[in-house]
Structures are given as structure tokens and as C-alpha cells.
Scaffold this active site. Structure first.
Site, short mmCIF file in Angstrom:
data_model
loop_
_atom_site.label_atom_id
_atom_site.label_comp_id
_atom_site.label_asym_id
_atom_site.label_seq_id
_atom_site.Cartn_x
_atom_site.Cartn_y
_atom_site.Cartn_z
N SER A 129 30.18 7.62 47.21
CA SER A 129 30.88 6.94 48.30
C SER A 129 29.87 6.73 49.42
O SER A 129 28.80 7.37 49.44
CB SER A 129 32.03 7.83 48.80
OG SER A 129 32.53 7.38 50.05
N TYR B 231 36.25 15.59 52.06
CA TYR B 231 35.84 14.53 51.14
C TYR B 231 34.33 14.31 51.22
O TYR B 231 33.65 14.21 50.20
CB TYR B 231 36.59 13.24 51.49
CG TYR B 231 36.28 12.09 50.56
CD1 TYR B 231 36.74 12.08 49.26
CD2 TYR B 231 35.53 10.99 51.00
CE1 TYR B 231 36.47 11.03 48.40
CE2 TYR B 231 35.25 9.93 50.15
CZ TYR B 231 35.73 9.96 48.85
OH TYR B 231 35.45 8.91 48.00
#
Length: 255
Positions: free
Chosen positions: A141, A154
Site C-alpha cells: 500500500s 494498518y
């Protein structure tokens, strides 16, 4: 003839979103596919839509458990005899500030996004070494190298995936196994729809508008945008590329 013809491709998180798009693309390239997901019903729906017969198998598995990872690797080997390409893709998003985080959330996101990726690579690498090589593409990501308020859970998990990718690439280079990372920004998938609703239940469109306004190309990625990068990294066109990342974020992070 496609270079992926008869290649065995294992995709975690394969029932929907990015994983489903990956499966559709590899199916068009005449690959053999192993789809892994915890959602059995969606997994079977995706398999039926691919219409590949015995060239596609599904494995319902919780990737946070090593025994389940061993199960999907063994089933791939039993059915197809090998694993050529591993799309290490299953993941979840939980947004909490550090001071708000409970242990259950910590265990859940690290179990899937860190342990699942780590042990997935461990057991696929062992299978690939038996077969003389392969290509692993981890789904990271933009949060693999950046930070935001409320994103510690995250982000920490995706930073870890970047570290795992680089270490595995060094460890396996002489075994003919390439390991790379794709780093998307926001993607038009159900995962983002859930995130937007959690961030702003009354007006999730405001989250879409806010993110899109920060992206130079002015929109979220479509799954195909990210899949294109993964297909490249999995292909022989990237035969001299390992231990690196490709950022697919519309210019958002300028990385």
C-alpha cells in the site's frame, strides 16, 4: 501464446476485489489458478464465473493460521504439482489511533496482514525452491512507506510487508525466486467502500471526494490499474527486477 499459459498462480484474497480481478486476468492468459479466501461462498462464485473447470481450484482458508496456509500450499501442489506465481494479496483495514487500539484489533490486523503474508511466503518459497524458482508479488500500500493519523495498525502491517519483501528477495535471489511489492493508493473495491462508511457513515461520498482531490490524476485506481502492475512483476518482462516496489497511486505520494 501467453507467457502465463499453464503457469500455476496462487492468489490469496481471491474471492473479490483485487484478487478477483487478478484471477480474471490470469484466466484470460490460460494460467492454472488456485483461489484462496476465507469467504467460501464468494470464492465459489468467483470460480464459477471464471469457467475454467479443473484448471481452477478453491481453498477456503484463514491466512492468519499457519495450518491453513500449509493447507492451501499443499492443495496447490497436489492438484497442479507446483506453484509458479504467488499473489500474496489477502488483507484487511482497521483504523484506530494508537491510544484507542485494543488488543483484539492488533491481533486481527497483524495476524492477517503480517503473519499471513510472512507465513504465506515461507511455505510458498519452500514449494518454489522444489520447483526451481518462481515469482512472488506482495500487495502492499502507499501506507507501506507513509503515515496518517488513525492508521497505525494498518500502516505498521504494510511497512512490515515492505520489509518482508526486501528480505525475502535477498534470501531467494540465488534460488530463482523474485519477490516484489505493489503499493496501491485507494482502489475502487468493497474494501474501500467499507472504509469510507466507517470514516463517515452519514456521507461516505465525502471521503471519496477528499481522497480524489488529493490525487493528481483525480480518481481512485480501478482494480485493473493495479493488476496491470502485478502482471508485469509476475512476468518475464520483470526477470531482472526483485526486492523493489511499484507504486500505483495516481501520483498521490510522488514516490
Amino acid at each position: 501464446m501467453s507467457e502465463f499459459k499453464d503457469k500455476v498462480v496462487l492468489i490469496t484474497g481471491g474471492a473479490a476485489g483485487l484478487g478477483k480481478c487478478l484471477a480474471e486476468n490470469f484466466a484470460k492468459e490460460d494460467a492454472k489458478i488456485v483461489l484462496v479466501d476465507i469467504n467460501h461462498d464468494k470464492l465459489e462464485e468467483t470460480k464459477a464465473a471464471l469457467n475454467l473447470g479443473d484448471r481452477c481450484i478453491t481453498v477456503s482458508a484463514d491466512v492468519s493460521k499457519e495450518s491453513e496456509i500449509i493447507k492451501y500450499v499443499e492443495k496447490a501442489k497436489q492438484h497442479f504439482g507446483k506453484i509458479d506465481i504467488f499473489c500474496n494479496n489477502a488483507g484487511i483495514v482497521i483504523n484506530q489511533q494508537i491510544k484507542e487500539t485494543d488488543e483484539a484489533s492488533l491481533d486481527k490486523i497483524w495476524g492477517i496482514n503480517m503473519k499471513g503474508f510472512y507465513l504465506g511466503m515461507k511455505h510458498v518459497i519452500l514449494a518454489m525452491e522444489e520447483n526451481g524458482g518462481g515469482a512472488i508479488v506482495n500487495t502492499g500500500s502507499v501506507d507501506s512507506y507513509s503515515a496518517a493519523i488513525g492508521n497505525a495498525l494498518y500502516t505498521s502491517s504494510k511497512y512490515a510487508v515492505l520489509a518482508m519483501t526486501r528480505c525475502a528477495a535477498l534470501e531467494e535471489a540465488d534460488k530463482g525466486i523474485r519477490v516484489n511489492l505493489v503499493c496501491p493508493g485507494p482502489i475502487n473495491t468493497d474494501l474501500m467502500r467499507d472504509f469510507e462508511k466507517r470514516k463517515n457513515p452519514d456521507n461516505p461520498q465525502a471521503i471519496i471526494d477528499s481522497f480524489s482531490s488529493q490525487i493528481p490524476l483525480g480518481r481512485y485506481a480501478e482494480p485493473q490499474d493495479v493488476v496491470n502492475a502485478i502482471l508485469f512483476l509476475a512476468s518475464e518482462k520483470a526477470s531482472y527486477i526483485t526486492g523493489t516496489k511499484i507504486v500505483v497511486d495516481g501520483g498521490w505520494t510522488h514516490e
